[in-house]
Scaffold this motif. Structure first.
Motif: not given
Length: 409
Positions: A34, A44, A46, A48, A315, A388, A392, A396
């Motif tokens: 990251a 946040v 999310l 992606n 995730l 994600p 991530t 998050q």
């Protein structure tokens, strides 16, 4: 790549030899991944699945290339760039396990799929082309266009929910039997709405036995699914490079298995040279994006696609497992890892319109600062998509869980 690019990649501990599932739980290692990205903290992030951010070494390579292209202009473009283009093509082909002659660079998977669908030669009036409700809108539009241009019968398949491996395969088997004149089947490796990962190799085998070719949309597959391209059984594949490979925006590719180029028309009157480049004509390309592609591929290979997949599924499962027993929420995701990708979706129980799901996404943003996106097109209704990235953090994902519970309440 420059020495600085290589140094940045080498600074990431080599994960070779580590079990992907165990590495997926190593928060220290993934925090170092990251740290290669400069990401906004305003929300946040999310969503992606739209495109994947460039890591810093890729961004720096892109910026240097942009400066060089701007400085050296046509002198560079005509004399130096062709060799760099072939280097980028060869680098990508090696990563995909195919030949450079089987790959052409495009501006994205959409352009690649339009070329493959529109250029497919073996269609006659009365033939059938099949697609599913999980396919991408642009690919569906291209297939529908074939009705007017080729006189074909276009039929839609609705994939069953909840998702079941055998049920999906059987749906395609029944459709191919119902439409024996099927000559072309549109498949999407990973659905961009709900993230369903299709058993492409099995379905491709069914199509081949029925006398049909498969055009595969691998926009969300290549880069996050560790199935080799040649093992998918599709001779025509559209690829995105700015999603899960992490190349600059506007980079994609198409794959045509060696020996199948002549099954596509040359692009709009181009001379038929017999090679893959005559099947797509983008025009003046984004020189810098092409030049930065090897850096993106190098980082992708450094991390490893199996490791990416394991981390992304971890995730994904974090939020799905937390919400699975909440009767207020309908999850559009299978617990079967064979059907799972980074992408998954949900809707509040009974809310199937795009307007309702867009309102849910907006409420999550305003109340909790969690950025997700509403999608429509599934036969069962619209949904909210969650995607994600490899950068991530689990914290998050916890923010996402809290935000969904808040809007459900």
């Amino acid at each position: 790549m420059t020495d600085a690019d290589l140094h940045a990649l080498d600074a990431l501990p080599d994960p070779a030899g580590r079990d992907p599932d165990r590495l997926a739980a190593d928060e220290d290692w993934w925090s170092q991944v990251a740290a290669l990205y400069d990401l906004t903290d305003e929300v946040v992030m999310l969503d992606n699945g739209y495109w994947g951010a460039m890591a810093r070494p890729v961004l720096q390579s892109y910026q240097r290339a942009t400066a060089r292209v701007n400085r050296e202009n046509a002198w560079f473009g005509r004399r130096e760039f062709p060799a760099l283009l072939e280097h980028a093509r060869a680098t990508l082909a090696e990563a995909l396990g195919v030949g450079p002659d089987e790959i052409a660079l495009t501006r994205g998977a959409t352009e690649a799929m339009q070329v493959l669908i529109a250029g497919y030669r073996h269609l006659s009036p009365g033939d059938t082309v099949l697609y599913a409700d999980t396919d991408h809108e642009s690919a569906i539009a291209a297939v529908q266009w074939l009705r007017e241009r080729r006189g074909v019968d276009v039929q839609r398949i609705v994939l069953p929910e909840p998702f079941d491996h055998d049920g999906i395969v059987d749906t395609y088997r029944q459709a191919l039997a119902r439409y024996p004149r099927t000559r072309l089947l549109l498949l999407t490796q990973v659905g961009h709405r709900n993230g369903i990962l299709l058993p492409v190799a099995e379905i491709s085998a069914l199509a081949r036995a029925a006398g049909a070719d498969v055009v595969l949309d691998a926009a969300h597959g290549v880069g996050q699914v560790d199935t080799p391209l040649h093992a998918l059984g599709a001779d025509f594949v559209g690829i995105n490079l700015h999603k899960w490979i992490g190349a600059p925006v506007g980079m994609g590719a198409l794959y045509v298995r060696r020996g199948r180029v002549q099954d596509l028309d040359p692009c709009m009157g181009e001379a038929d040279t017999g090679d893959i480049d005559s099947r797509v004509h983008t025009g003046t390309v984004n020189f810098a994006a092409v030049m930065a592609l090897p850096a993106a591929v190098s980082l992708h290979q450094r991390i490893g696609v199996a490791n990416k997949r394991a981390r992304l599924l971890r995730l994904r499962n974090q939020w799905l497992d937390a919400l699975r027993d909440d009767a207020r929420i309908q999850l559009l995701a299978s617990p079967d890892p064979r059907l799972s990708s980074a992408i998954a979706a949900f809707r509040l129980r009974g809310q199937v319109s795009l307007e309702a799901n867009a309102a849910t996404a907006e409420q999550m943003l305003q109340q909790s600062g969690v950025f997700v996106v509403a999608r429509e097109g599934l036969a069962s209704g619209a949904c909210v998509r969650v995607t994600p990235g490899i950068f991530t953090a689990p914290s998050q994902i916890q923010s996402l869980i809290d935000a969904v519970r808040a809007v459900a309440g």
